[in-house]
Scaffold this motif. Structure first.
Motif: not given
Length: 199
Positions: A178-179, A183-186, A191-194
C-alpha cells in the motif's frame, strides 16, 4: 536481541548501493515488534485484531514502548492499523537506539537517520543478526523479503508454525505494498503537475 533489532542491524549492514526505503523498513520493524510481543505472550490475535496481554517490562526500551502502544479497549486495532500507527518514524528510532548502545555511529555533525550515512560497528549483536540471516530464519527472511532486500519468502513463511505470526507477516506485506502504491500515485501526480507548468 529482538527481531526488530536484528532486522535493522542486517539492513544497516547492507552496501549503500542497496538502499531500503525508510517507510518500508519502519513498517517491517513494527511487524517484527508485533511478532516478538506474540512470542513473549504480551499479545494475542483474535482474527486480525491485536488483543493486548500483560505488560511486563522486557528490558528493551522500544519493545516496551510497542507493548504500551497497544490499544487496551475494544475494538482493538487490526494488525494493519497498528503497523501504520506504530511504524511512523520507527527506523529512525531504532537507529538512534543502536547509536546510544554504541552499535552504530553517525558521521560528525550529522543528526537524524539517513540510510547510507550510518556506520555499523562490528559487534556480537551484528554478527548474531547476520548469522540469523544466513540461516534463513523464517521470520527474519520474510521481513527482509517484505522490504525488498531478499527474494520471495514463500518457503520461509510455509515453514512457520502459528497462524498469528503468519497473519502479522501477511499484514506487513500488505501495508508495504500500500505504501508503494501511495508513492507511485504521488509520483504520477507530481509528474502531471510538472507537465501542466511546462505546457
Amino acid at each position: 536481541m529482538s527481531t526488530a533489532r536484528d532486522l535493522i542491524l542486517v539492513v544497516l549492514g547492507l552496501p549503500a548501493e542497496r538502499p531500503t526505503a525508510q517507510g518500508d523498513l519502519s513498517l517491517a520493524l513494527a511487524g517484527a515488534e508485533a511478532i516478538d510481543l506474540l512470542e513473549k505472550g504480551m499479545l494475542t490475535l483474535d482474527g486480525d485484531r491485536m488483543v493486548p496481554g500483560p505488560e511486563p517490562t522486557t528490558g528493551d526500551r522500544l519493545l516496551d514502548a510497542a507493548a504500551a502502544s497497544l490499544t487496551r479497549r475494544e475494538p482493538y486495532d487490526t494488525v494493519a492499523e497498528w503497523l501504520w500507527r506504530r511504524g511512523t518514524g520507527l527506523a529512525a528510532a531504532y537507529a538512534g537506539d543502536l547509536e546510544r548502545d554504541g552499535l552504530v555511529r553517525q558521521p560528525r555533525g550529522h543528526f537524524g537517520f539517513r540510510y547510507g550515512d550510518t556506520v555499523l560497528v562490528d559487534s556480537p549483536a551484528h554478527r548474531a543478526a547476520e548469522a540469523r540471516r544466513a540461516d534463513r530464519e523464517p521470520v527474519l527472511a520474510a521481513l527482509l523479503a517484505a522490504t525488498g532486500i531478499e527474494g520471495e519468502s514463500d518457503e520461509a513463511v510455509e515453514s512457520l508454525s502459528g497462524d498469528a505470526v503468519t497473519t502479522v507477516l501477511a499484514a506487513v506485506g500488505d501495508v508495504v505494498t500500500q505504501l508503494e502504491a501511495v508513492r507511485l500515485r504521488r509520483d504520477v501526480e507530481h509528474a502531471a503537475f510538472d507537465n501542466v507548468w511546462r505546457a
